[in-house]
Design an enzyme around this catalytic site. Structure first.
Site, PDB file in Angstrom:
ATOM      1  N   HIS A  88       0.823  -1.217   0.000  1.00 51.92           N
ATOM      2  CA  HIS A  88       0.000   0.000   0.000  1.00 51.92           C
ATOM      3  C   HIS A  88       0.858   1.267   0.000  1.00 51.92           C
ATOM      4  CE1 HIS A  88       0.378  -0.058   4.530  1.00 51.92           C
ATOM      5  NE2 HIS A  88       0.387   1.251   4.346  1.00 51.92           N
ATOM      6  N   ASP A  92       0.072  -7.492   1.413  1.00 50.86           N
ATOM      7  CA  ASP A  92       0.558  -6.131   1.621  1.00 50.86           C
ATOM      8  C   ASP A  92       2.086  -6.077   1.665  1.00 50.86           C
ATOM      9  OD1 ASP A  92       0.258  -3.389   1.838  1.00 50.86           O
ATOM     10  OD2 ASP A  92       0.121  -3.411   4.021  1.00 50.86           O
ATOM     11  N   SER A 120       4.573   2.564   7.888  1.00 51.80           N
ATOM     12  CA  SER A 120       4.236   1.404   7.077  1.00 51.80           C
ATOM     13  C   SER A 120       5.432   0.916   6.271  1.00 51.80           C
ATOM     14  CB  SER A 120       3.092   1.738   6.118  1.00 51.80           C
ATOM     15  OG  SER A 120       1.901   1.982   6.806  1.00 51.80           O
TER      16      SER A 120
END
Length: 335
Positions: free
Chosen positions: A92, A122, A193
């Site tokens: 992402h 992911d 992230s």
């Protein structure tokens, strides 16, 4: 007199609590050397996106620059897994990016190529034209224990090389996705992230991926992809640029409670075991193998199936063409 004695007792107790000897006896966590070893392998990732051609929408969630030009899209983190420039991050983080810029710990900046990105796990693999990079040590998730200290390094809100610490809150945390996450209380925010979750052994045990928050920032619950799961995806991305998963052609759901009681599939703790086959795709491998709607899959290659998510994850880990053995419960009979 009694009151005075009580006051003196409290005063002595307070002095004992604050004495240097007692303070030294308290355990402390010192992560300085650990961070000095791992931080050089952690990178900052910035992405841009191309503003679309054509009329602008009044409901656009972002406001890119002039049409046909690149504009900033977002920031994230990653870490170097090989000295020749392979970087692991989240899918992402780079989704929809027209350009990916990787900034190293020593402030050198490189344009990165997206080798591959897998939305279901992911996980993304990037490649930069660099050599001699510092790398992380890949850890063993099975050694990780609930209550153990862990750390995160990343770029929350663009603040590069930020270190936060906490403990493992749970392992194998189900959220309905294809991954059973490591749950921690390490402070993770937008920009973290793709960064590493690190054990006190100085090994990467996870990839920081999600937070549970009604406000969009950290409130005490963070999730990381176990590093063994991430590396399995990386191996496929590196070899072919994509991830291919096993496919049986069935639609599983958790076993309905009334059916679990009838079939003896309740575990006594309010949960059921197995995966109920709601639908079978015509012509798919499952139908050819004789699976029928209403069957309950109990195990795969001898490994018990805990539920629908567990079954999807287990089957997806097999490469297409792999032969598997299923144990089924069909209206109370075992096959």
């Amino acid at each position: 007199v009694a009151l005075r004695l009580r006051f003196l007792a409290l005063a002595v107790f307070a002095c004992m609590a604050l004495s240097p000897q007692a303070a030294r006896a308290q355990p402390t966590a010192d992560f300085v050397e650990l961070i000095e070893k791992v931080a050089p392998a952690v990178v900052n990732i910035r992405t841009t996106e191309r503003a679309p051609e054509g009329p602008r929408s009044l409901f656009r969630r972002r406001a890119p620059g002039p049409q046909g030009e690149d504009a900033p899209r977002g920031e994230g983190s990653g870490f170097s897994i090989s000295a020749d420039g392979y970087v692991l991050s989240n899918a992402h983080v780079v989704e929809g990016a027209s350009e990916v810029l990787v900034t190293l710990f020593d402030k050198r900046e490189f344009k990165a190529k997206i080798v591959g990105a897998d939305e279901r796990s992911d996980v993304a693999l990037l490649k930069i034209d660099a050599s001699g990079l510092p790398t992380v040590r890949i850890g063993d998730v099975s050694r990780l224990r609930v209550g153990e200290w862990v750390l995160a390094i990343g770029s929350p809100f663009g603040l590069e090389s930020t270190v936060t610490a906490g403990i493992v809150s749970a392992k194998q945390r189900e959220t309905g996705s294809d991954i059973a996450f490591i749950q921690t209380d390490v402070a993770v925010n937008p920009g973290n992230s793709g960064g590493p979750l690190i054990s006190t052994r100085g090994e990467v045990v996870g990839v920081n991926s999600q937070i549970l928050s009604p406000v969009g920032s950290y409130i005490g619950i963070s999730f990381a992809i176990p590093i063994d799961e991430a590396m399995r995806v990386v191996d496929q991305l590196r070899s072919s640029g994509r991830v291919v998963r096993g496919y049986l052609g069935i639609q599983p759901t958790d076993v309905p409670r009334e059916l679990a009681a009838e079939y003896g599939l309740a575990n006594g703790k309010g949960k059921t075991r197995g995966a109920f086959v709601r639908q079978v795709v015509p012509g798919a491998p499952g139908e050819k193998a004789g699976i029928q709607p209403g069957d309950v899959v109990l195990s795969v290659n001898g490994r018990p199936v805990e539920g629908a998510v567990d079954l999807r994850r287990t089957l997806g880990a097999f490469r297409p063409g792999t032969a598997v053995s299923l144990q089924l419960n069909r209206r109370g009979k075992i096959f």
